[in-house]
Design a protein around this motif. Structure first.
Motif, short mmCIF file in Angstrom:
data_model
loop_
_atom_site.label_atom_id
_atom_site.label_comp_id
_atom_site.label_asym_id
_atom_site.label_seq_id
_atom_site.Cartn_x
_atom_site.Cartn_y
_atom_site.Cartn_z
N ALA A 1 -5.11 -10.31 -10.39
CA ALA A 1 -5.34 -10.63 -11.80
C ALA A 1 -6.59 -11.47 -11.97
N HIS A 2 -6.85 -12.35 -11.02
CA HIS A 2 -7.97 -13.28 -11.15
C HIS A 2 -9.31 -12.61 -10.89
N PHE A 3 -9.34 -11.65 -9.96
CA PHE A 3 -10.61 -11.06 -9.54
C PHE A 3 -10.83 -9.64 -10.06
N GLY A 4 -10.05 -9.22 -11.03
CA GLY A 4 -10.31 -7.92 -11.65
C GLY A 4 -9.90 -6.74 -10.80
N ILE A 5 -8.86 -6.88 -10.00
CA ILE A 5 -8.34 -5.77 -9.20
C ILE A 5 -7.23 -5.11 -10.00
N THR A 6 -7.42 -3.88 -10.38
CA THR A 6 -6.44 -3.21 -11.25
C THR A 6 -5.56 -2.22 -10.50
N SER A 7 -5.91 -1.90 -9.26
CA SER A 7 -5.10 -0.97 -8.47
C SER A 7 -4.77 -1.63 -7.14
N HIS B 1 -3.95 -4.01 -17.51
CA HIS B 1 -3.23 -2.81 -17.08
C HIS B 1 -3.40 -2.65 -15.58
N TYR B 2 -2.28 -2.46 -14.87
CA TYR B 2 -2.32 -2.36 -13.41
C TYR B 2 -1.74 -1.03 -12.95
N ASN B 3 -2.27 -0.57 -11.83
CA ASN B 3 -1.71 0.57 -11.12
C ASN B 3 -1.13 0.04 -9.81
N VAL B 4 0.18 -0.02 -9.74
CA VAL B 4 0.86 -0.59 -8.58
C VAL B 4 1.43 0.56 -7.75
N HIS B 5 1.01 0.63 -6.50
CA HIS B 5 1.47 1.68 -5.59
C HIS B 5 2.42 1.06 -4.57
N PHE B 6 3.68 1.44 -4.63
CA PHE B 6 4.65 1.01 -3.63
C PHE B 6 4.63 2.04 -2.50
N VAL B 7 4.25 1.58 -1.32
CA VAL B 7 4.01 2.49 -0.20
C VAL B 7 5.17 2.43 0.78
N LEU B 8 5.71 3.59 1.10
CA LEU B 8 6.78 3.72 2.09
C LEU B 8 6.23 4.35 3.36
N PRO B 9 6.72 3.92 4.53
CA PRO B 9 6.25 4.54 5.78
C PRO B 9 6.89 5.90 5.99
N SER B 10 6.19 6.79 6.64
CA SER B 10 6.77 8.08 6.98
C SER B 10 7.78 7.91 8.11
N GLY B 11 8.63 8.89 8.29
CA GLY B 11 9.61 8.84 9.36
C GLY B 11 11.00 8.43 8.93
#
Length: 504
Positions: free
Chosen positions: A411-417, A467-477
């Motif tokens: 939020a502070h540094f302009g990271i939206t994804s 506005h944010y794009n939040v990617h929840f990442v799951l490991p394969s397997g």
């Protein structure tokens, strides 16, 4: 304090809007421009942006000057001596400022040529890295073959000679890679300086590069996600004043794969896209889980380190230098932590960090900046341990606090994804049961939701929320049932935006 910014309206009267000085955390000038334009729709966005930017800068300067005057008077009363500044001293624009000027002002042909130079430099470095890897693999294979054939009667001196030969190959190529990287970095920066000062590229630099990408670009590689889940949601965050965000559930083999550049991805168009975003406020970030050693990527030659060395870092410091700064900061931070523990009067037993110890603590976060990754500019490194692989954690766990700090920094540094490891693990093992995965995913879901509400609440007085794009990442397997259960759990935790059906 608050100041009033006059808004020119169509009538004779002039409206005013109150703006806090300095601007609150997690907000920027663009947010207030949108609020001003929303209150008076007839205004021109660019004109308002220019006037409001100058107004905020002027008022902020006045506010800071008034604070500085108090500090200066206080220092002068204590016989503080000011350093002598040369009269001809003039601040020179930084490389970042020059590059932003070039991207926005120079001709399209010169900008395309500059991006083609990046592509050519990538090709040069990749070829050298491939040659090094091939030679090392061949030599390693020969050494292993000799050891297998003469394991019983081979003299230790012969083994030492083989190891020395292998080490010499590493040293030779290390020097060559470092030299090529430095040469490319100097040429690129001289090219940007030339475009900034003269509006043209040095002719001798253009003659050295091959501007035809078809000569060295391979076919595009399929970079689809690993088998698992790939779903997108639009969610509301907030109680009374809601903001809309995108959330995704994706599956990858490793978090490093998110920023990996495949054959055919490194093109002029992709470099132009990176150039326009690199110094803006729509940055993309990924979170990697790392051990406590800040130099882990270099000492262990991780996949991420190998990915970074595939092309020269032209804008920021190389990865090794950035990590060296982290190591120095870690040592200073541990000294501060040790002093805080000594002053702690709460009576609780705490682990006292060793003075001058450069080992990070669980939950610490450090970040590195990159211009040579695939659509990623910032990498957050979250310090974790193997215990996370099996035990259950609470919302007070240090790693979840690290996730909170990461979201604050976005939020502070302009990271939206931002890409976050949902289970806080790299690879599943036999202890990764469906019950464990569901509990861990639920915990991270709820914590991230709360952290987003926290940062979005700081901009509650704006008409246009971040506005944010939040990617929840799951490991394969994981088993298919785990992916399905975690995906089905998402709507029960987040408030989804209702879908709209259109009947024709």
């Amino acid at each position: 304090m608050e100041v009033e910014f006059p808004i020119d309206s169509d009538g004779d009267s002039t409206k005013k809007i109150s703006i806090p000085i300095p601007l609150p955390k997690y907000t920027n000038i663009e947010d207030w421009v949108r609020k001003v334009c929303a209150s008076e729709t007839s205004l021109d966005y660019e004109d308002v942006y220019r006037k409001l930017r100058d107004f905020i800068r002027s008022e902020t300067r006045k506010y800071e000057d008034s604070k500085n005057d108090v500090l200066i008077l206080s220092s002068m009363s204590k016989n503080f001596a000011f350093p002598q500044i040369p009269k001809d001293h003039q601040r020179q624009p930084s490389f970042a400022e020059k590059f932003q000027f070039v991207v926005s002002k120079c001709s399209s042909q010169n900008l395309i040529t500059l991006m083609q130079m990046e592509v050519f430099m990538k090709k040069e470095m990749t070829e050298m890295i491939r040659a090094r890897n091939w030679e090392v693999e061949e030599l390693t294979r020969k050494c292993e073959k000799v050891l297998d054939e003469h394991n019983d009667d081979m003299h230790p001196h012969q083994i030492s000679m083989l190891n020395e030969k292998l080490r010499q190959v590493y040293v030779t190529y290390s020097h060559q890679v470092a030299q090529l990287s430095e040469n490319q970095r100097q040429k690129y920066r001289k090219s940007v300086d030339s475009l900034f000062s003269h509006g043209s590229l040095p002719a001798d630099f253009i003659e050295e590069i091959d501007l035809d990408e078809s000569h060295f670009m391979g076919p595009a590689t399929n970079s689809t996600n690993a088998e698992g889940v790939n779903e997108s949601f639009t969610i509301y965050i907030g109680a009374q004043l809601k903001s809309m965000h995108n959330a995704c559930l994706v599956t990858v083999d490793t978090m490093t794969d998110i920023c990996q550049t495949f054959e055919g991805d490194w093109t002029t168009s992709s470099r132009l896209e990176m150039a326009t975003k690199l110094y803006g406020r729509n940055l993309a970030a990924v979170t990697l889980l790392v051990p406590r050693d800040p130099m882990h990527h270099v000492t262990s030659s991780t996949k991420f380190q190998k990915l970074c060395e595939q092309s020269t870092e032209l804008h920021f410091e190389p990865l090794a230098e950035q990590l060296n700064h982290v190591k120095t900061s870690t040592r200073q931070g541990n000294i501060w932590r040790a002093e805080c523990v000594e002053k702690d009067d709460c009576g609780e037993k705490q682990i006292k960090p060793q003075l001058h110890d450069s080992v990070l603590s669980i939950g610490d976060v450090y970040c590195t900046k990159h211009s040579n990754l695939h659509k990623i500019q910032i990498v957050f490194h979250l310090v974790a341990d193997d215990v996370l692989q099996s035990v259950e954690i609470s919302s007070r766990h240090a790693c979840l606090n690290g996730i909170r700090n990461i979201i604050k920094m976005t939020a502070h540094f302009g990271i939206t994804s931002i890409h976050l490891p949902l289970l806080l693990i790299d690879r599943p093992d036999e202890s990764t049961t469906i019950q464990w995965c569901v509990k861990r995913a639920e915990m991270v879901y709820k914590c991230v939701k709360g952290y987003l509400m926290e940062v979005c609440g700081g901009a509650a007085n704006l008409e246009s929320l971040p506005h944010y794009n939040v990617h929840f990442v799951l490991p394969s397997g994981l088993t298919p049932s785990i992916y399905t259960t975690i995906a089905n759990m998402f709507p029960s935790i987040f408030h989804l935006v209702p879908s709209v059906s259109i009947t024709l």
